[in-house]
Design a protein around this motif. Structure first.
Motif, short mmCIF file in Angstrom:
data_model
loop_
_atom_site.label_atom_id
_atom_site.label_comp_id
_atom_site.label_asym_id
_atom_site.label_seq_id
_atom_site.Cartn_x
_atom_site.Cartn_y
_atom_site.Cartn_z
N ILE A 2 -16.44 40.82 39.71
CA ILE A 2 -15.72 40.31 38.55
C ILE A 2 -14.52 41.21 38.37
O ILE A 2 -14.64 42.44 38.34
N ASP A 3 -13.37 40.60 38.25
CA ASP A 3 -12.14 41.39 38.15
C ASP A 3 -11.30 40.88 36.99
O ASP A 3 -11.32 39.69 36.67
N SER A 4 -10.58 41.78 36.37
CA SER A 4 -9.64 41.35 35.35
C SER A 4 -8.24 41.79 35.75
O SER A 4 -8.05 42.78 36.44
N MET A 5 -7.30 40.99 35.33
CA MET A 5 -5.89 41.29 35.58
C MET A 5 -5.11 40.95 34.32
O MET A 5 -5.52 40.10 33.54
N THR A 6 -4.01 41.66 34.14
CA THR A 6 -3.16 41.39 32.99
C THR A 6 -1.72 41.24 33.45
O THR A 6 -1.31 41.81 34.47
N ARG A 7 -1.00 40.45 32.69
CA ARG A 7 0.44 40.31 32.92
C ARG A 7 1.05 39.67 31.68
O ARG A 7 0.37 39.01 30.91
N ASN A 8 2.33 39.87 31.52
CA ASN A 8 3.08 39.21 30.45
C ASN A 8 3.92 38.12 31.08
O ASN A 8 4.41 38.27 32.21
N TYR A 9 4.06 37.02 30.35
CA TYR A 9 4.94 35.96 30.84
C TYR A 9 5.60 35.26 29.66
O TYR A 9 5.05 35.24 28.55
N PRO A 10 6.77 34.68 29.90
CA PRO A 10 7.49 34.02 28.80
C PRO A 10 6.81 32.71 28.40
O PRO A 10 6.29 31.99 29.25
N ARG A 11 6.83 32.45 27.10
CA ARG A 11 6.32 31.19 26.56
C ARG A 11 7.49 30.43 25.95
O ARG A 11 8.60 30.93 25.87
N ARG A 12 7.20 29.24 25.49
CA ARG A 12 8.23 28.42 24.85
C ARG A 12 8.79 29.12 23.61
O ARG A 12 8.13 29.94 22.99
#
Length: 153
Positions: free
Chosen positions: A70-80
Protein backbone atom coordinates in the motif's frame (compact mmCIF):
# COMPACT_ATOMS: atom_id res chain seq x y z
CA UNK A 1 -6.15 24.79 -0.84
CA UNK A 2 -8.69 22.00 -1.10
CA UNK A 3 -7.66 18.57 0.22
CA UNK A 4 -8.59 15.54 -1.89
CA UNK A 5 -8.15 11.86 -1.02
CA UNK A 6 -8.47 9.05 -3.56
CA UNK A 7 -8.19 5.38 -2.59
CA UNK A 8 -7.59 2.95 -5.45
CA UNK A 9 -6.67 -0.70 -5.97
CA UNK A 10 -4.46 -2.07 -8.77
CA UNK A 11 -3.40 -5.50 -10.01
CA UNK A 12 -0.07 -6.90 -11.13
CA UNK A 13 -0.91 -9.75 -13.50
CA UNK A 14 2.15 -11.56 -14.87
CA UNK A 15 1.70 -14.54 -17.16
CA UNK A 16 4.33 -16.25 -19.31
CA UNK A 17 6.82 -13.44 -18.68
CA UNK A 18 4.34 -10.75 -19.74
CA UNK A 19 2.67 -7.98 -17.72
CA UNK A 20 -0.94 -6.92 -18.27
CA UNK A 21 -1.24 -3.15 -18.63
CA UNK A 22 -3.97 -0.67 -19.52
CA UNK A 23 -3.31 2.57 -21.40
CA UNK A 24 -4.44 5.58 -19.38
CA UNK A 25 -5.82 8.65 -21.13
CA UNK A 26 -4.67 11.81 -19.40
CA UNK A 27 -6.77 14.96 -19.07
CA UNK A 28 -4.48 16.52 -21.65
CA UNK A 29 -5.03 13.63 -24.10
CA UNK A 30 -1.68 11.97 -23.34
CA UNK A 31 -1.56 8.18 -23.20
CA UNK A 32 0.63 6.23 -20.77
CA UNK A 33 0.59 2.63 -19.62
CA UNK A 34 -0.56 1.80 -16.11
CA UNK A 35 -1.66 -1.18 -14.07
CA UNK A 36 -5.30 -2.14 -14.47
CA UNK A 37 -7.23 -0.83 -11.51
CA UNK A 38 -8.79 2.30 -10.17
CA UNK A 39 -10.76 4.13 -7.57
CA UNK A 40 -12.84 2.51 -4.87
CA UNK A 41 -16.52 3.29 -4.65
CA UNK A 42 -17.81 4.38 -1.24
CA UNK A 43 -18.34 1.29 0.92
CA UNK A 44 -16.55 -1.02 -1.53
CA UNK A 45 -13.90 -3.44 -0.31
CA UNK A 46 -10.49 -2.95 -2.04
CA UNK A 47 -10.46 -6.63 -3.06
CA UNK A 48 -13.76 -6.14 -4.88
CA UNK A 49 -12.48 -2.88 -6.37
CA UNK A 50 -9.48 -4.51 -8.04
CA UNK A 51 -11.61 -7.37 -9.41
CA UNK A 52 -14.17 -4.90 -10.82
CA UNK A 53 -11.62 -2.48 -12.24
CA UNK A 54 -9.52 -5.15 -13.97
CA UNK A 55 -12.66 -6.52 -15.65
CA UNK A 56 -13.76 -3.02 -16.72
CA UNK A 57 -10.37 -2.13 -18.19
CA UNK A 58 -9.23 -5.45 -19.69
CA UNK A 59 -12.18 -7.84 -20.01
CA UNK A 60 -10.51 -10.37 -17.74
CA UNK A 61 -11.82 -11.86 -14.52
CA UNK A 62 -9.06 -12.00 -11.92
CA UNK A 63 -8.43 -13.52 -8.53
CA UNK A 64 -6.19 -11.45 -6.24
CA UNK A 65 -3.60 -13.85 -4.81
CA UNK A 66 -1.48 -11.56 -2.62
CA UNK A 67 -1.49 -8.08 -1.17
CA UNK A 68 1.86 -6.66 -2.29
CA UNK A 69 1.78 -3.24 -0.73
CA UNK A 70 0.00 0.00 0.00
CA UNK A 71 1.52 3.28 -1.04
CA UNK A 72 0.55 6.89 -0.74
CA UNK A 73 1.57 9.76 -2.93
CA UNK A 74 0.88 13.47 -2.80
CA UNK A 75 0.88 16.24 -5.34
CA UNK A 76 -0.71 19.61 -5.94
CA UNK A 77 -2.59 20.38 -9.11
CA UNK A 78 -4.63 23.31 -10.42
CA UNK A 79 -8.41 23.22 -10.15
CA UNK A 80 -11.07 25.31 -11.81
CA UNK A 81 -11.37 28.99 -10.98
CA UNK A 82 -7.69 29.25 -10.04
CA UNK A 83 -7.75 27.14 -6.88
CA UNK A 84 -5.24 24.38 -6.11
CA UNK A 85 -5.90 20.85 -4.90
CA UNK A 86 -3.70 19.14 -2.34
CA UNK A 87 -4.13 15.59 -3.67
CA UNK A 88 -3.35 12.45 -1.65
CA UNK A 89 -3.57 9.12 -3.48
CA UNK A 90 -3.61 5.85 -1.56
CA UNK A 91 -2.81 2.96 -3.92
CA UNK A 92 -3.36 -0.64 -2.88
CA UNK A 93 -1.38 -3.10 -5.03
CA UNK A 94 -2.40 -6.74 -5.38
CA UNK A 95 -0.88 -9.61 -7.31
CA UNK A 96 -3.64 -11.30 -9.29
CA UNK A 97 -4.10 -14.15 -11.73
CA UNK A 98 -6.43 -14.21 -14.69
CA UNK A 99 -9.20 -16.78 -14.19
CA UNK A 100 -11.47 -16.05 -17.15
CA UNK A 101 -12.73 -13.58 -19.71
CA UNK A 102 -11.14 -12.36 -22.91
CA UNK A 103 -8.83 -9.43 -23.51
CA UNK A 104 -10.70 -6.37 -24.73
CA UNK A 105 -10.35 -2.61 -24.54
CA UNK A 106 -12.39 -0.39 -22.23
CA UNK A 107 -14.90 1.92 -23.86
CA UNK A 108 -16.00 5.22 -22.36
CA UNK A 109 -13.54 4.96 -19.49
CA UNK A 110 -10.20 6.35 -18.37
CA UNK A 111 -8.27 3.79 -20.43
CA UNK A 112 -8.50 3.04 -24.14
CA UNK A 113 -6.44 -0.12 -24.56
CA UNK A 114 -5.28 -3.21 -22.68
CA UNK A 115 -2.33 -5.38 -23.68
CA UNK A 116 0.23 -7.88 -22.46
CA UNK A 117 3.83 -6.60 -22.56
CA UNK A 118 6.99 -8.70 -22.14
CA UNK A 119 8.54 -7.77 -18.80
CA UNK A 120 11.85 -6.86 -20.43
CA UNK A 121 10.13 -4.27 -22.68
CA UNK A 122 8.28 -2.44 -19.89
CA UNK A 123 11.17 -0.01 -19.16
CA UNK A 124 10.88 1.30 -22.74
CA UNK A 125 7.15 2.01 -22.48
CA UNK A 126 5.71 5.44 -21.76
CA UNK A 127 4.25 4.55 -18.35
CA UNK A 128 3.17 5.97 -15.01
CA UNK A 129 5.45 5.55 -11.98
CA UNK A 130 3.03 3.11 -10.38
CA UNK A 131 4.15 0.44 -12.86
CA UNK A 132 7.80 0.51 -11.74
CA UNK A 133 6.95 0.72 -8.06
CA UNK A 134 4.49 -2.14 -8.24
CA UNK A 135 6.96 -4.30 -10.15
CA UNK A 136 9.47 -3.65 -7.37
CA UNK A 137 6.90 -4.79 -4.81
CA UNK A 138 6.15 -7.88 -6.91
CA UNK A 139 9.82 -8.80 -7.22
CA UNK A 140 10.89 -8.00 -3.64
CA UNK A 141 7.71 -8.95 -1.75
CA UNK A 142 8.71 -6.89 1.27
CA UNK A 143 6.92 -8.01 4.44
CA UNK A 144 6.03 -4.40 5.22
CA UNK A 145 4.59 -3.77 1.76
CA UNK A 146 7.08 -0.91 1.28
CA UNK A 147 9.56 -0.94 -1.60
CA UNK A 148 13.19 -0.50 -0.55
CA UNK A 149 14.86 0.71 -3.75
CA UNK A 150 13.24 4.10 -4.08
CA UNK A 151 10.80 2.91 -6.78
CA UNK A 152 7.72 3.21 -4.66
CA UNK A 153 4.41 2.86 -6.51
Amino acid sequence: MREELRVAAYAICVRDGRLLLARLIGRDGSRRWTLPGGGMDHGEDPYDTVVREVTEETGYTVEPTALLGIDSMTRNYPRRLGSVADFHGLRIVYEARVTGGELRHETDGTTDMAAWHPLDTVPALDRVGLVDGALTLWRERPPTGHATDGHRP
